[in-house]
Design an enzyme around this catalytic site. Structure first.
Site, PDB file in Angstrom:
ATOM      1  N   ASN A   9      -3.930   9.075   0.083  1.00 31.22           N
ATOM      2  CA  ASN A   9      -4.545   7.805  -0.328  1.00 31.22           C
ATOM      3  C   ASN A   9      -6.043   8.059  -0.494  1.00 31.22           C
ATOM      4  O   ASN A   9      -6.767   8.140   0.501  1.00 31.22           O
ATOM      5  CB  ASN A   9      -4.255   6.749   0.744  1.00 31.22           C
ATOM      6  N   HIS A  95      -0.958  -1.603   2.938  1.00 32.88           N
ATOM      7  CA  HIS A  95      -1.857  -0.751   3.728  1.00 32.88           C
ATOM      8  C   HIS A  95      -2.717  -1.649   4.632  1.00 32.88           C
ATOM      9  O   HIS A  95      -3.074  -2.769   4.263  1.00 32.88           O
ATOM     10  CB  HIS A  95      -2.749   0.086   2.794  1.00 32.88           C
ATOM     11  N   GLU A 165       1.945   3.248  10.208  1.00 32.17           N
ATOM     12  CA  GLU A 165       0.512   3.509  10.374  1.00 32.17           C
ATOM     13  C   GLU A 165      -0.062   2.562  11.429  1.00 32.17           C
ATOM     14  O   GLU A 165      -0.451   1.416  11.108  1.00 32.17           O
ATOM     15  CB  GLU A 165      -0.221   3.274   9.056  1.00 32.17           C
ATOM     16  N   GLY A 171      -8.428   6.227  10.810  1.00 33.14           N
ATOM     17  CA  GLY A 171      -9.860   6.504  10.932  1.00 33.14           C
ATOM     18  C   GLY A 171     -10.271   7.018  12.305  1.00 33.14           C
ATOM     19  O   GLY A 171     -11.450   7.287  12.542  1.00 33.14           O
TER      20      GLY A 171
END
Ligand code: PEP
Length: 249
Positions: A9, A95, A165, A171
């Site tokens: 991504n 997402h 996710e 991150g």
């Protein structure tokens, strides 16, 4: 079993066609000749059509980072038909960064249905915001998985990809342990089995995403039970992305 998938991504990390071509050039040089995993690249919309057409027939497939469930008077949105016309095969839906901007499970469900109608393969992202000791996050996750697939029928279920996710891992410096991922992937399969055929659920591709890089990937491949990975930062680092694909050879 379907081939594992490694999905990159690119988010808004790449900001010109020139940069995108440099990244693809570096990727082509680093990719192994043969790999057990498929490589999917999801560039920003304005680059998708050019890249997907120019790199057709290479080891890369292409996808969009999102798309809308309708065409018409929707300023700023991009329809599934346009993504399909750009020669993309995949579309990431739900997402965490889209959900943070307002995509609910219901919206993700409509997008998933529209993607299937357009003959795109949806990569449906689900994941809890945070974990609590009491395990309430599991109910949240189960509900989100089933609601996001509300309009998926038994036949089209075979075509979708799910990406687990956890929002807290996106991150982050490091991914969670393989055990944490494995247990959650199994939990998601149990949730799916409430609605879909057990044999299809066992075959469904469930990717993991959140802080995966070249250092952590070998252990995750062997022990996490994930059928591939969704990468953010590592997707725009040619050596890291190719290294993750190489880990599957
Ligand atoms: C993501 O945003 O889906 C993601 C996995 O990001 P990162 O790999 O940078 O944690």
């Amino acid at each position: 079993m379907a081939k594992p998938l490694v999905v990159g991504n690119w988010k808004s990390y790449v900001n010109s066609l020139k940069e995108a071509k440099q990244l693809l050039h570096a990727l082509e040089k680093s990719m192994p000749r043969e790999a057990r995993a498929g490589a999917v690249l999801c560039p920003p919309f304005p680059l998708l059509d050019t890249l997907a057409r120019n790199y057709r027939g290479t080891c890369f497939s292409f996808g969009a980072q999102d798309a809308f469930y309708e065409s018409g008077a929707h300023t700023g949105e991009v329809s599934m038909a346009l993504v399909k016309d750009a020669k993309a095969k995949y579309v990431i839906l739900g997402h965490a960064e889209r959900r943070a901007r307002g995509d609910t499970d219901m919206i993700v469900a409509k997008k998933t249905g529209a993607a299937l109608d357009a003959r795109l393969t949806p990569i449906v992202c689900v994941g809890e915001l945070a974990r609590d000791k009491e395990g309430h996050y599991l109910a949240e996750l189960e509900q989100s998985v089933l609601a996001s697939l509300e309009y998926v029928g038994p036949q089209s279920f075979k075509k979708i990809v799910i990406a687990y996710e956890p929002v807290w891992a996106i991150g982050a410096p490091l991914p969670p342990s393989a055990r944490v991922i494995r247990e959650t992937v199994i939990f998601i399969r149990k949730a799916l089995a409430q609605r879909f055929d057990r044999a299809d659920v066992l075959k469904a591709r469930i990717l993991y995403g959140g802080a995966v890089n070249g250092d952590s990937v070998a252990g995750l491949i062997s022990e996490s039970c994930a059928d591939g990975f969704l990468l953010g930062r590592a997707s725009v680092d040619a050596e890291a992305f190719a290294g993750i694909i190489r880990a599957y050879t």
